[in-house]
Design an enzyme around this catalytic site. Sequence first.
Site, PDB file in Angstrom:
ATOM      1  N   HIS A  67     -48.870  12.218 -34.916  1.00  0.00           N
ATOM      2  CA  HIS A  67     -49.784  11.955 -36.036  1.00  0.00           C
ATOM      3  C   HIS A  67     -50.202  10.484 -36.083  1.00  0.00           C
ATOM      4  O   HIS A  67     -49.405   9.613 -36.385  1.00  0.00           O
ATOM      5  CB  HIS A  67     -49.146  12.342 -37.368  1.00  0.00           C
ATOM      6  CG  HIS A  67     -50.076  12.171 -38.540  1.00  0.00           C
ATOM      7  ND1 HIS A  67     -51.242  12.900 -38.684  1.00  0.00           N
ATOM      8  CD2 HIS A  67     -50.042  11.332 -39.605  1.00  0.00           C
ATOM      9  CE1 HIS A  67     -51.860  12.523 -39.788  1.00  0.00           C
ATOM     10  NE2 HIS A  67     -51.161  11.575 -40.365  1.00  0.00           N
ATOM     11  N   HIS A  69     -53.851   7.804 -36.932  1.00  0.00           N
ATOM     12  CA  HIS A  69     -55.248   7.632 -37.343  1.00  0.00           C
ATOM     13  C   HIS A  69     -55.666   6.373 -36.582  1.00  0.00           C
ATOM     14  O   HIS A  69     -55.561   5.266 -37.111  1.00  0.00           O
ATOM     15  CB  HIS A  69     -55.397   7.359 -38.838  1.00  0.00           C
ATOM     16  CG  HIS A  69     -54.866   8.420 -39.757  1.00  0.00           C
ATOM     17  ND1 HIS A  69     -55.701   9.194 -40.533  1.00  0.00           N
ATOM     18  CD2 HIS A  69     -53.613   8.812 -40.055  1.00  0.00           C
ATOM     19  CE1 HIS A  69     -54.968  10.021 -41.274  1.00  0.00           C
ATOM     20  NE2 HIS A  69     -53.699   9.806 -41.005  1.00  0.00           N
ATOM     21  N   GLU A 142     -61.393  15.138 -39.447  1.00  0.00           N
ATOM     22  CA  GLU A 142     -60.934  15.077 -40.834  1.00  0.00           C
ATOM     23  C   GLU A 142     -62.035  15.438 -41.832  1.00  0.00           C
ATOM     24  O   GLU A 142     -63.151  14.955 -41.752  1.00  0.00           O
ATOM     25  CB  GLU A 142     -60.419  13.680 -41.167  1.00  0.00           C
ATOM     26  CG  GLU A 142     -59.850  13.590 -42.582  1.00  0.00           C
ATOM     27  CD  GLU A 142     -59.061  12.314 -42.830  1.00  0.00           C
ATOM     28  OE1 GLU A 142     -57.855  12.400 -43.053  1.00  0.00           O
ATOM     29  OE2 GLU A 142     -59.667  11.221 -42.781  1.00  0.00           O
ATOM     30  N   HIS A 179     -58.072  17.057 -45.169  1.00  0.00           N
ATOM     31  CA  HIS A 179     -57.182  15.920 -45.382  1.00  0.00           C
ATOM     32  C   HIS A 179     -55.881  16.258 -46.111  1.00  0.00           C
ATOM     33  O   HIS A 179     -54.793  15.980 -45.624  1.00  0.00           O
ATOM     34  CB  HIS A 179     -57.944  14.800 -46.107  1.00  0.00           C
ATOM     35  CG  HIS A 179     -57.066  13.680 -46.567  1.00  0.00           C
ATOM     36  ND1 HIS A 179     -56.647  13.562 -47.875  1.00  0.00           N
ATOM     37  CD2 HIS A 179     -56.503  12.649 -45.899  1.00  0.00           C
ATOM     38  CE1 HIS A 179     -55.873  12.494 -47.995  1.00  0.00           C
ATOM     39  NE2 HIS A 179     -55.776  11.929 -46.808  1.00  0.00           N
ATOM     40  N   GLU A 209     -46.595  15.130 -49.518  1.00  0.00           N
ATOM     41  CA  GLU A 209     -46.226  13.767 -49.139  1.00  0.00           C
ATOM     42  C   GLU A 209     -45.555  13.022 -50.291  1.00  0.00           C
ATOM     43  O   GLU A 209     -44.577  12.322 -50.081  1.00  0.00           O
ATOM     44  CB  GLU A 209     -47.490  13.016 -48.678  1.00  0.00           C
ATOM     45  CG  GLU A 209     -47.219  11.588 -48.198  1.00  0.00           C
ATOM     46  CD  GLU A 209     -48.451  10.911 -47.619  1.00  0.00           C
ATOM     47  OE1 GLU A 209     -49.543  11.524 -47.667  1.00  0.00           O
ATOM     48  OE2 GLU A 209     -48.329   9.776 -47.121  1.00  0.00           O
ATOM     49  N   ASP A 312     -48.155   7.851 -38.080  1.00  0.00           N
ATOM     50  CA  ASP A 312     -49.220   7.666 -39.054  1.00  0.00           C
ATOM     51  C   ASP A 312     -49.990   6.403 -38.643  1.00  0.00           C
ATOM     52  O   ASP A 312     -49.835   5.926 -37.521  1.00  0.00           O
ATOM     53  CB  ASP A 312     -48.684   7.565 -40.482  1.00  0.00           C
ATOM     54  CG  ASP A 312     -49.606   8.292 -41.472  1.00  0.00           C
ATOM     55  OD1 ASP A 312     -50.808   8.363 -41.194  1.00  0.00           O
ATOM     56  OD2 ASP A 312     -49.115   8.776 -42.497  1.00  0.00           O
TER      57      ASP A 312
HETATM   58 ZN   LIG Z   1     -51.910  10.490 -41.979  1.00  0.00          ZN
END
Ligand SMILES: [Zn+2]
Length: 370
Positions: A67, A69, A142, A179, A209, A312
């Site tokens: 994962h 971005h 996304e 998302h 989360e 992340d």
């Molecule tokens: Zn993320």
Amino acid sequence: MFWLKTELWTAEVVYTGFGTPMLHGALAVQGGTVVGQGSLEELKARFPQAEVIHKGKALFPPPVNAHTHLDLSLHPLYQGPFSGFIPHVVAHREKRELRAAQRGLEELVQSGVGAFADIVFQDEVMEFLLQESPLPGIAFYEVFAPDPQDAEEMFQKVRAKVEAWRKREGRVRIGLSPHAPYSVSPPLLQKLAHYAHTQGLPLMVHAAESREEVAFLRTGEGPLAGVYRRFSRTPWKAPGLTPVRYLQTLGVLGPDTVLVHGVHVDEEEVRMVADSGSKVVLCPRSNGNLQVGEAPLGLYARHGVELALGTDSRASSPDLDVKNEALSLWGKAEPRLLVRALTRGGYRALGLPTPRLTRGTPISLVHSLL
Ligand SMILES: [Zn+2]
């Protein structure tokens, strides 16, 4: 006669990519190549002259960063309450660009991963990954669209893009990333999930989360209500469910679904995840920086949920080296579980085979955790 010196490489956990990760395992190495694998005792008997070399916490095939971005690689690191994170990303939106993704991909390659999963927000970043990525993986497009009035139009737009990109799949495949349960409207989430399941597209969703997310879904209250109002004209109707239950009712869970974070789940939700075949990517360092708590690894393991690890983005993590995620959990969780999540769990989440460390494997593919 010329004899190559044999070394026995050992570590707390040795994983060859098949079978179970071993405690007291070892690899026999000659020159630049693996020539055997097994328990340290067994290999000592086979190679009595060999020198035993301790390689730290773990030896394993190339890890997976499940994962990222990459387009947030130029963002400053955020540390603070979860509800401030989306405003932080938006405040620096001009830094979210192709150059950031290029920088991120370089860092990812340097970290030695064998595959990756990225969340892609911009078309030019998708083009870049499809054309240039030297690593295999999935680029998840996304979707961020909380207003239900936009659902149909958004769905048509996303589908057209995805269909065009899928024709160009190669090393990098296309996936869809609604998302999060609070940032994509219920009708759109349902449409995207149905579309993905019927087309064989992998799904990746940030879920469970933070406590703020749980509160917003259950009662509509808390700091996310303010964030939501910035992006939607339609008032929010809280479904009154916790995140995983909510995703379950909308048909999001399934064998090609990957949930990211999964911090706030109860045992029944973990069972739902397990029964659906969904995978879970844990991002412990990002969770620390956003003060959301720690995912219940033991609970997932008990119910047989396949776990993977991800860094992340650079906006919530100090680097893109996924090995540091495993290190941050070392001593807090069963070490074999962490090594599996770092490798096999990641490859399974991406639908890729796990590379094997076996006779003939070059030592450049043997990774270690020191
Ligand atoms: Zn993320």
